[in-house]
Design a protein around this motif. Sequence first.
Motif, PDB file in Angstrom:
ATOM      1  N   HIS A  11       0.837  -1.201   0.000  1.00 56.93           N
ATOM      2  CA  HIS A  11       0.000   0.000   0.000  1.00 56.93           C
ATOM      3  C   HIS A  11       0.873   1.252   0.000  1.00 56.93           C
ATOM      4  O   HIS A  11       2.062   1.187   0.292  1.00 56.93           O
ATOM      5  CB  HIS A  11      -0.988   0.014   1.172  1.00 56.93           C
ATOM      6  CG  HIS A  11      -0.340   0.099   2.526  1.00 56.93           C
ATOM      7  ND1 HIS A  11       0.140  -1.006   3.199  1.00 56.93           N
ATOM      8  CD2 HIS A  11      -0.086   1.160   3.325  1.00 56.93           C
ATOM      9  CE1 HIS A  11       0.659  -0.630   4.349  1.00 56.93           C
ATOM     10  NE2 HIS A  11       0.528   0.687   4.456  1.00 56.93           N
ATOM     11  N   SER A  12       0.231   2.357  -0.346  1.00 61.71           N
ATOM     12  CA  SER A  12       0.919   3.642  -0.433  1.00 61.71           C
ATOM     13  C   SER A  12       0.121   4.684   0.338  1.00 61.71           C
ATOM     14  O   SER A  12      -1.097   4.575   0.480  1.00 61.71           O
ATOM     15  CB  SER A  12       1.037   4.091  -1.897  1.00 61.71           C
ATOM     16  OG  SER A  12       1.713   3.127  -2.660  1.00 61.71           O
ATOM     17  N   GLU A  13       0.846   5.707   0.814  1.00 59.24           N
ATOM     18  CA  GLU A  13       0.215   6.810   1.518  1.00 59.24           C
ATOM     19  C   GLU A  13       0.677   8.121   0.878  1.00 59.24           C
ATOM     20  O   GLU A  13       1.870   8.363   0.766  1.00 59.24           O
ATOM     21  CB  GLU A  13       0.589   6.795   3.003  1.00 59.24           C
ATOM     22  CG  GLU A  13       0.119   5.547   3.726  1.00 59.24           C
ATOM     23  CD  GLU A  13       0.651   5.438   5.147  1.00 59.24           C
ATOM     24  OE1 GLU A  13       1.165   6.444   5.694  1.00 59.24           O
ATOM     25  OE2 GLU A  13       0.581   4.333   5.701  1.00 59.24           O
ATOM     26  N   ASN A  14      -0.275   8.928   0.443  1.00 57.44           N
ATOM     27  CA  ASN A  14      -0.031  10.249  -0.151  1.00 57.44           C
ATOM     28  C   ASN A  14       0.803  10.183  -1.430  1.00 57.44           C
ATOM     29  O   ASN A  14       1.408  11.179  -1.839  1.00 57.44           O
ATOM     30  CB  ASN A  14       0.626  11.199   0.867  1.00 57.44           C
ATOM     31  CG  ASN A  14       0.280  12.642   0.601  1.00 57.44           C
ATOM     32  OD1 ASN A  14      -0.848  12.973   0.265  1.00 57.44           O
ATOM     33  ND2 ASN A  14       1.262  13.512   0.732  1.00 57.44           N
ATOM     34  N   TYR A  15       0.820   9.034  -2.068  1.00 57.85           N
ATOM     35  CA  TYR A  15       1.660   8.825  -3.246  1.00 57.85           C
ATOM     36  C   TYR A  15       1.175   9.657  -4.443  1.00 57.85           C
ATOM     37  O   TYR A  15       1.978  10.198  -5.191  1.00 57.85           O
ATOM     38  CB  TYR A  15       1.714   7.337  -3.586  1.00 57.85           C
ATOM     39  CG  TYR A  15       2.826   6.943  -4.528  1.00 57.85           C
ATOM     40  CD1 TYR A  15       4.140   7.264  -4.250  1.00 57.85           C
ATOM     41  CD2 TYR A  15       2.552   6.236  -5.691  1.00 57.85           C
ATOM     42  CE1 TYR A  15       5.166   6.897  -5.111  1.00 57.85           C
ATOM     43  CE2 TYR A  15       3.570   5.862  -6.553  1.00 57.85           C
ATOM     44  CZ  TYR A  15       4.868   6.194  -6.255  1.00 57.85           C
ATOM     45  OH  TYR A  15       5.882   5.833  -7.112  1.00 57.85           O
ATOM     46  N   GLU A  33      -0.558   4.138  -9.466  1.00 57.93           N
ATOM     47  CA  GLU A  33      -1.212   3.670  -8.247  1.00 57.93           C
ATOM     48  C   GLU A  33      -1.437   2.154  -8.275  1.00 57.93           C
ATOM     49  O   GLU A  33      -1.608   1.533  -7.234  1.00 57.93           O
ATOM     50  CB  GLU A  33      -2.550   4.382  -8.057  1.00 57.93           C
ATOM     51  CG  GLU A  33      -2.401   5.828  -7.651  1.00 57.93           C
ATOM     52  CD  GLU A  33      -3.750   6.530  -7.526  1.00 57.93           C
ATOM     53  OE1 GLU A  33      -4.801   5.857  -7.610  1.00 57.93           O
ATOM     54  OE2 GLU A  33      -3.739   7.756  -7.346  1.00 57.93           O
ATOM     55  N   HIS A  34      -1.448   1.576  -9.466  1.00 56.10           N
ATOM     56  CA  HIS A  34      -1.693   0.139  -9.621  1.00 56.10           C
ATOM     57  C   HIS A  34      -0.533  -0.526 -10.367  1.00 56.10           C
ATOM     58  O   HIS A  34      -0.750  -1.409 -11.193  1.00 56.10           O
ATOM     59  CB  HIS A  34      -3.015  -0.078 -10.364  1.00 56.10           C
ATOM     60  CG  HIS A  34      -4.157   0.627  -9.714  1.00 56.10           C
ATOM     61  ND1 HIS A  34      -4.743   0.178  -8.561  1.00 56.10           N
ATOM     62  CD2 HIS A  34      -4.795   1.784 -10.034  1.00 56.10           C
ATOM     63  CE1 HIS A  34      -5.700   1.012  -8.202  1.00 56.10           C
ATOM     64  NE2 HIS A  34      -5.749   1.992  -9.071  1.00 56.10           N
ATOM     65  N   ASP A  35       0.685  -0.114 -10.054  1.00 52.68           N
ATOM     66  CA  ASP A  35       1.850  -0.608 -10.805  1.00 52.68           C
ATOM     67  C   ASP A  35       2.319  -1.996 -10.377  1.00 52.68           C
ATOM     68  O   ASP A  35       3.125  -2.610 -11.043  1.00 52.68           O
ATOM     69  CB  ASP A  35       3.002   0.383 -10.742  1.00 52.68           C
ATOM     70  CG  ASP A  35       3.547   0.605  -9.330  1.00 52.68           C
ATOM     71  OD1 ASP A  35       3.049  -0.010  -8.372  1.00 52.68           O
ATOM     72  OD2 ASP A  35       4.487   1.421  -9.212  1.00 52.68           O
ATOM     73  N   ALA A 125       5.559  11.149   1.044  1.00 52.37           N
ATOM     74  CA  ALA A 125       4.765   9.975   0.691  1.00 52.37           C
ATOM     75  C   ALA A 125       5.454   8.737   1.257  1.00 52.37           C
ATOM     76  O   ALA A 125       6.626   8.783   1.639  1.00 52.37           O
ATOM     77  CB  ALA A 125       4.604   9.857  -0.811  1.00 52.37           C
ATOM     78  N   LYS A 126       4.705   7.651   1.277  1.00 51.02           N
ATOM     79  CA  LYS A 126       5.266   6.395   1.790  1.00 51.02           C
ATOM     80  C   LYS A 126       4.671   5.237   0.998  1.00 51.02           C
ATOM     81  O   LYS A 126       3.493   5.257   0.644  1.00 51.02           O
ATOM     82  CB  LYS A 126       4.928   6.251   3.273  1.00 51.02           C
ATOM     83  CG  LYS A 126       5.376   4.938   3.873  1.00 51.02           C
ATOM     84  CD  LYS A 126       5.338   4.886   5.389  1.00 51.02           C
ATOM     85  CE  LYS A 126       4.057   5.234   6.039  1.00 51.02           C
ATOM     86  NZ  LYS A 126       4.047   4.977   7.493  1.00 51.02           N
ATOM     87  N   ARG A 127       5.529   4.243   0.732  1.00 44.85           N
ATOM     88  CA  ARG A 127       5.068   2.973   0.149  1.00 44.85           C
ATOM     89  C   ARG A 127       5.583   1.836   1.032  1.00 44.85           C
ATOM     90  O   ARG A 127       6.741   1.843   1.463  1.00 44.85           O
ATOM     91  CB  ARG A 127       5.595   2.786  -1.285  1.00 44.85           C
ATOM     92  CG  ARG A 127       5.085   3.853  -2.232  1.00 44.85           C
ATOM     93  CD  ARG A 127       5.376   3.526  -3.662  1.00 44.85           C
ATOM     94  NE  ARG A 127       4.175   2.897  -4.226  1.00 44.85           N
ATOM     95  CZ  ARG A 127       4.092   2.407  -5.450  1.00 44.85           C
ATOM     96  NH1 ARG A 127       5.135   2.439  -6.256  1.00 44.85           N
ATOM     97  NH2 ARG A 127       2.973   1.883  -5.897  1.00 44.85           N
ATOM     98  N   VAL A 128       4.700   0.893   1.313  1.00 46.71           N
ATOM     99  CA  VAL A 128       5.040  -0.237   2.161  1.00 46.71           C
ATOM    100  C   VAL A 128       5.041  -1.496   1.315  1.00 46.71           C
ATOM    101  O   VAL A 128       4.098  -1.766   0.574  1.00 46.71           O
ATOM    102  CB  VAL A 128       4.030  -0.362   3.334  1.00 46.71           C
ATOM    103  CG1 VAL A 128       4.340  -1.584   4.181  1.00 46.71           C
ATOM    104  CG2 VAL A 128       4.038   0.915   4.169  1.00 46.71           C
TER     105      VAL A 128
END
Length: 132
Positions: A11-15, A33-35, A125-128
């Motif tokens: 998931h991502s936040e503020n991406y 967003e759906h990469d 932004a953050k991606r997990v």
Amino acid sequence: MAFNGTWKVDHSENYDKFMEQMGINVMKRKLAEHDNLKITVEQNGNNFHLKESSTFRTKDIDFTLGVQFDYTLADGTEVSGTWELEGEKLNGTFTRKDNGKVLTTTRAIVGGDLVQTYNYDGVDAKRVFKKQ
């Protein structure tokens, strides 16, 4: 060597806001967003080999800690910078070639996940990523 392995974005936040600040158009942002980004990391001392694979591209990246290198982001933006290992965290500082603005990013293992944070021109932004 904690980064070694294959990691898939969870998931991502503020991406979207981050990409907008980077100047990425709305169509590319929606696609990104759906990469389904997957990163494979192989660390050998100060040398790293990464393989980034997504719906849109596959790219191999080799870098050495503290040594400047050039990189092209998925949207075509060219940057130059370095990665440094500080404790358990990888810190990257990259300068855009088109406008001279700085993009900073970190990678850290948090609770068994690979957490990548970004900052560009005041937007975070953050991606997990989950280990595969």
